[in-house]
Scaffold this active site. Structure first.
Site, PDB file in Angstrom:
ATOM      1  NE  ARG A  40      10.085   6.016   8.605  1.00  0.00           N
ATOM      2  CZ  ARG A  40       9.137   5.869   7.669  1.00  0.00           C
ATOM      3  NH1 ARG A  40       9.256   4.918   6.741  1.00  0.00           N
ATOM      4  NH2 ARG A  40       8.090   6.664   7.659  1.00  0.00           N
ATOM      5  NE  ARG A  98       4.182   6.694   1.280  1.00  0.00           N
ATOM      6  CZ  ARG A  98       4.385   5.493   1.846  1.00  0.00           C
ATOM      7  NH1 ARG A  98       4.802   4.460   1.123  1.00  0.00           N
ATOM      8  NH2 ARG A  98       4.161   5.312   3.111  1.00  0.00           N
ATOM      9  CG  HIS A 107      11.100  -2.380   4.507  1.00  0.00           C
ATOM     10  ND1 HIS A 107       9.742  -2.278   4.305  1.00  0.00           N
ATOM     11  CD2 HIS A 107      11.317  -3.595   5.057  1.00  0.00           C
ATOM     12  CE1 HIS A 107       9.163  -3.374   4.743  1.00  0.00           C
ATOM     13  NE2 HIS A 107      10.091  -4.201   5.190  1.00  0.00           N
ATOM     14  CB  ILE A 108      12.189   2.904   0.169  1.00  0.00           C
ATOM     15  CG1 ILE A 108      11.652   2.134  -1.046  1.00  0.00           C
ATOM     16  CG2 ILE A 108      12.864   4.207  -0.255  1.00  0.00           C
ATOM     17  CD1 ILE A 108      10.440   2.770  -1.703  1.00  0.00           C
ATOM     18  CB  SER A 109      12.453   4.448   5.024  1.00  0.00           C
ATOM     19  OG  SER A 109      11.487   3.544   5.540  1.00  0.00           O
ATOM     20  CG  ASP A 154       0.188 -17.306   8.359  1.00  0.00           C
ATOM     21  OD1 ASP A 154       1.282 -17.315   8.953  1.00  0.00           O
ATOM     22  OD2 ASP A 154      -0.908 -17.341   8.958  1.00  0.00           O
ATOM     23  CG  ASN A 195       8.285  -2.026   0.336  1.00  0.00           C
ATOM     24  OD1 ASN A 195       7.773  -2.182   1.444  1.00  0.00           O
ATOM     25  ND2 ASN A 195       8.891  -0.894  -0.026  1.00  0.00           N
ATOM     26  N   PRO A 255       0.790  -1.228   0.000  1.00  0.00           N
ATOM     27  CG  PRO A 255      -0.138  -1.115   2.131  1.00  0.00           C
ATOM     28  CD  PRO A 255       0.516  -2.068   1.176  1.00  0.00           C
ATOM     29  CG  ASN A 256      -0.238   4.347   1.265  1.00  0.00           C
ATOM     30  OD1 ASN A 256      -1.188   4.894   0.722  1.00  0.00           O
ATOM     31  ND2 ASN A 256      -0.327   3.800   2.465  1.00  0.00           N
ATOM     32  NE  ARG A 267       7.112   4.255   9.878  1.00  0.00           N
ATOM     33  CZ  ARG A 267       6.000   4.410   9.159  1.00  0.00           C
ATOM     34  NH1 ARG A 267       5.592   3.455   8.357  1.00  0.00           N
ATOM     35  NH2 ARG A 267       5.291   5.514   9.227  1.00  0.00           N
ATOM     36  CB  ALA A 293       1.514   0.162   6.243  1.00  0.00           C
ATOM     37  CE1 TYR A 346       9.025   5.082   2.771  1.00  0.00           C
ATOM     38  CE2 TYR A 346       7.467   6.904   2.927  1.00  0.00           C
ATOM     39  CZ  TYR A 346       7.960   5.712   3.404  1.00  0.00           C
ATOM     40  OH  TYR A 346       7.409   5.130   4.513  1.00  0.00           O
ATOM     41  CG  HIS A 393       5.287  -2.170  10.173  1.00  0.00           C
ATOM     42  ND1 HIS A 393       6.628  -2.464  10.276  1.00  0.00           N
ATOM     43  CD2 HIS A 393       5.193  -1.177   9.237  1.00  0.00           C
ATOM     44  CE1 HIS A 393       7.315  -1.655   9.454  1.00  0.00           C
ATOM     45  NE2 HIS A 393       6.459  -0.880   8.813  1.00  0.00           N
ATOM     46  CD  GLU A 426      11.365  -7.411   5.241  1.00  0.00           C
ATOM     47  OE1 GLU A 426      10.221  -6.952   5.186  1.00  0.00           O
ATOM     48  OE2 GLU A 426      12.069  -7.327   6.264  1.00  0.00           O
TER      49      GLU A 426
HETATM   50  C1  DQA Z   1       8.231   1.077   3.765  1.00  0.00           C
HETATM   51  C2  DQA Z   1       8.315   1.289   5.282  1.00  0.00           C
HETATM   52  C3  DQA Z   1       6.946   1.060   5.928  1.00  0.00           C
HETATM   53  O1  DQA Z   1       7.039   1.257   7.330  1.00  0.00           O
HETATM   54  C4  DQA Z   1       5.940   2.048   5.378  1.00  0.00           C
HETATM   55  O2  DQA Z   1       4.668   1.792   5.925  1.00  0.00           O
HETATM   56  C5  DQA Z   1       5.898   2.057   3.893  1.00  0.00           C
HETATM   57  C6  DQA Z   1       7.149   1.940   3.147  1.00  0.00           C
HETATM   58  C7  DQA Z   1       9.577   1.395   3.073  1.00  0.00           C
HETATM   59  O3  DQA Z   1       9.727   0.991   1.921  1.00  0.00           O
HETATM   60  O4  DQA Z   1      10.434   2.058   3.653  1.00  0.00           O
HETATM   61  O5  DQA Z   1       4.850   2.250   3.285  1.00  0.00           O
HETATM   62  O6  DQA Z   1       7.951  -0.285   3.518  1.00  0.00           O
END
Ligand code: DQA
Length: 157
Positions: A106, A17, A99-101, A86, A73, A9-10, A110, A76, A22, A79, A97
């Protein structure tokens, strides 16, 4: 070799964003770079993004018997989602996996990660370059698995 890239998501809002976290790169640009690397290495690659948990579970399940590895990725849902965790465990494919950040630097919430324990590895905090690292890592993992399978076959014969 087929790799499926699943974006949660997002992530469709990348470039818009929270650019301070990011960066300015759009998801399409990240995918275009990954596609280039895939083509150079004769790897088939598929991209999927969804804001819905169930759709991500469905996509992970579809990878069974179809893909050699998953780059995810879960954003959210990382978490919170036992369902995605599963599904990854169920298909039992090499999964990286991204994660950009750097989620460890953080907010406290997270630091909870449902996904990492069922993944081969995690790449965090490299910005969009993390996806490139994941590609490199995934091709290496799949090549090693294939080589081990071939060695085993040769032993049986
Ligand atoms: C994220 C980190 C997550 O905590 C956050 O909810 C995201 C992006 C990252 O790529 O850093 O949407 O997965």
């Amino acid at each position: 070799m087929k790799i499926v890239v699943i974006q949660g998501p997002n992530l469709n809002m990348l470039g818009v964003r929270e650019q301070n976290i990011y960066g300015p790169m759009k998801l399409e640009q990240i995918h275009a770079q990954m596609k280039e690397v895939a083509t150079q290495n004769s790897v088939e690659i598929e991209f999927f993004q969804s804001n819905l948990e169930g759709e991500i579970v469905d996509k992970v399940q579809e990878c069974y018997g179809e893909a050699h590895g998953i780059i995810i990725n879960a954003a959210a849902y990382t978490h919170t989602s036992i369902a995605i965790r599963d599904a990854i465990a169920a298909v039992n494919l090499p999964t990286i996996e991204v994660h950009i950040s750097n989620i460890h630097r953080r907010e406290e919430f997270r630091k909870e990660n449902m996904i990492a324990p069922v993944c081969s590895s995690s790449i965090v905090g490299f910005g969009p370059f993390g996806y490139h690292l994941a590609m490199m890592g995934m091709m290496q993992i799949i090549n090693e698995i294939t080589a081990a399978q071939e060695a085993q076959k040769a032993q049986v014969q």
